[in-house]
Design an enzyme around this catalytic site. Structure first.
Site, PDB file in Angstrom:
ATOM      1  CD  GLU A  12      12.400 -25.196  16.051  1.00 21.31           C
ATOM      2  OE1 GLU A  12      12.804 -24.122  15.707  1.00 21.31           O
ATOM      3  OE2 GLU A  12      12.738 -25.705  16.739  1.00 21.31           O
TER       4      GLU A  12
ATOM      5  CG  HIS B 186      17.184 -26.244  14.079  1.00 21.57           C
ATOM      6  ND1 HIS B 186      16.577 -27.225  13.173  1.00 21.57           N
ATOM      7  CD2 HIS B 186      17.104 -25.262  14.738  1.00 21.57           C
ATOM      8  CE1 HIS B 186      15.510 -26.216  13.622  1.00 21.57           C
ATOM      9  NE2 HIS B 186      15.382 -25.423  14.867  1.00 21.57           N
TER      10      HIS B 186
ATOM     11  CG  HIS C 261      12.435 -24.488  22.030  1.00 22.09           C
ATOM     12  ND1 HIS C 261      12.054 -26.249  21.321  1.00 22.09           N
ATOM     13  CD2 HIS C 261      12.939 -23.586  21.547  1.00 22.09           C
ATOM     14  CE1 HIS C 261      12.346 -25.364  20.167  1.00 22.09           C
ATOM     15  NE2 HIS C 261      12.895 -23.954  20.012  1.00 22.09           N
TER      16      HIS C 261
ATOM     17  CG  HIS D 223      15.413 -20.198  13.034  1.00 21.49           C
ATOM     18  ND1 HIS D 223      15.785 -20.855  12.587  1.00 21.49           N
ATOM     19  CD2 HIS D 223      15.111 -21.205  14.315  1.00 21.49           C
ATOM     20  CE1 HIS D 223      15.366 -22.188  12.730  1.00 21.49           C
ATOM     21  NE2 HIS D 223      14.724 -22.472  14.033  1.00 21.49           N
TER      22      HIS D 223
END
Lengths: 119, 282
Positions: free
Chosen positions: B242, B12, B195, B59
């Site tokens: 995530e 996303h 990431h 976030h």
């Protein structure tokens, strides 16, 4: 591949786990950065950065890291990257700019490093 | 009764929102990423879900560190996409499904999953980018389902374990399947894959680990529950946690699934980008 249980006390190189200790340390800095979701807050910071930082109760290390736009120093002072990204956004710095700064690379070299990991 | 048709995962990444706004789908950088979505569009056009349960991680828009729910479920009539501070175009509100939200909250708390219920929840790129990818033009796509957002904490450790995430999904499935109305439901697991944005290890991507996760999650998600949270950070990067959202989604699909499509591409922004569609039933 070998997936084994890991010693929870072994540090991960180049990585700060944002846990309760860091959350306490960085609360003022992160709260200020969270405020930057609002456009008028971003403008208020640009108009008077020192006053804005004082209003949120940042300590000297946090203030200096912000003045220097030094991401590693902001993390060491308790900053969480999700909130710091909003600070970076004020200065139009994207995640590659931030990545390049933290790794001491040029932005082009950092982008190439990302591409190379797909090969 | 309501039934779950399948689950879809996607990264996303905020930059995707800008790429869509600037119509860069055929740009050489973006094309290998957007190539993962036409089969998903076909499946959604065929199955036309009524409800989308969108499992994502906030976030720093809907929640701050002052109060950080481990698992939060939206129970609002609509969900606003608000300014995140860095200039992604904001979308119109997404219609909610509060009756089913409350049914899920009731059922899961009865099942001893303690939920934070949210009658107002601003949704960030973690929620809206997948909606745009799966239903282009969202929220104004003609087949846009009504939405139920579920956010899990990956901002602040301690984060949930992968085992807890999978069990959350299983409990979610029980709650959805006991909803009396005859509705078709699709479950999204968004975020990841590997990431890391922060620290001297920024830019870390782990293709081998991502592929391992994508392989195992189809028919052997239990194997992934052996990975500790610390190991997940080490292997997937600080924000690769995530992947929890993928596990929550997978738990909601039941034991037997069929893989319809998958795509994996490095890099999109700083991330190994993965997309999968799993249909319920063997």
């Amino acid at each position: 591949m070998d997936i084994t249980e890991f010693d929870h006390h072994t540090p991960i190189e180049g990585t700060t786990l944002f846990d309760g200790k860091m959350a306490m340390k960085g609360y003022a800095l992160n709260k200020m950065c969270y405020s930057f979701n609002a456009a008028d807050a971003r403008q208020a910071f640009l108009d008077d950065p020192e006053g804005y930082m004082t209003r949120f109760g940042l300590n000297d290390a946090q203030k200096q890291a912000c003045r220097d736009k030094n991401v590693l120093a902001m993390i060491a002072a308790g900053g969480n990257i999700y909130y710091l990204a909003k600070f970076a956004g004020i200065f139009k710095l994207g995640v590659q700019d931030v990545g390049a700064q933290q790794t001491g690379m040029s932005v082009e070299a950092f982008k190439q490093k990302l591409v190379d990991q797909g090969k | 009764m309501a039934r779950i048709l399948g689950g879809i995962t996607t990264s996303h990444i905020p930059a995707v929102g800008n790429a869509i706004a600037n119509e860069l789908q055929d740009d050489p950088y973006w094309k290998p990423f957007f190539a993962g979505y036409p089969k998903v569009h076909d499946w959604l056009a065929d199955t036309k879900p009524d409800i989308v349960i969108n499992i994502y991680n906030d976030h720093g828009l809907g929640f701050f560190l002052d109060k950080m729910p481990t698992f939060a479920i939206g129970a609002a009539h609509e969900y606003r996409n608000e300014d995140e501070g860095w200039g992604i175009p904001q979308l119109d509100p997404f219609p909610g499904a509060p009756e089913m939200s409350w049914h899920i909250i009731e059922g899961m708390v009865e099942d001893e999953f303690d939920i934070t219920s949210c009658q107002e929840l601003a949704v960030d790129h973690g929620f809206v980018v997948p909606m745009q990818l799966f239903w282009p033009g969202a929220p104004h796509h003609p087949d846009m389902p009504r939405a139920i957002p579920i956010s899990a904490n990956t901002v602040q450790h301690p984060i949930p374990t992968l085992n807890r995430a999978l069990n959350f999904g299983k409990s979610l499935r029980r709650a959805v399947e006991s909803f009396p109305e005859d509705l078709k439901v699709v479950v999204l697991g968004t975020g990841g894959l590997s990431h890391q944005l922060d620290g001297e290890r920024a830019g870390f991507i782990n293709k081998e680990f991502d592929r391992y996760c994508m392989d195992k999650i189809v028919h052997d998600p239990e194997a992934l529950t052996k990975i500790s949270r610390h190991e997940l950070v080490r292997q997937a990067g600080a924000q690769g946690t995530e992947f929890l959202m993928w596990m929550m989604m997978r738990g909601a699909l039941g034991d037997d699934v069929t893989e319809v499509t998958r795509n994996y591409h490095i890099p999109i922004s700083n991330t190994g980008a993965g997309t999968m569609l799993l249909e319920c039933g063997g």
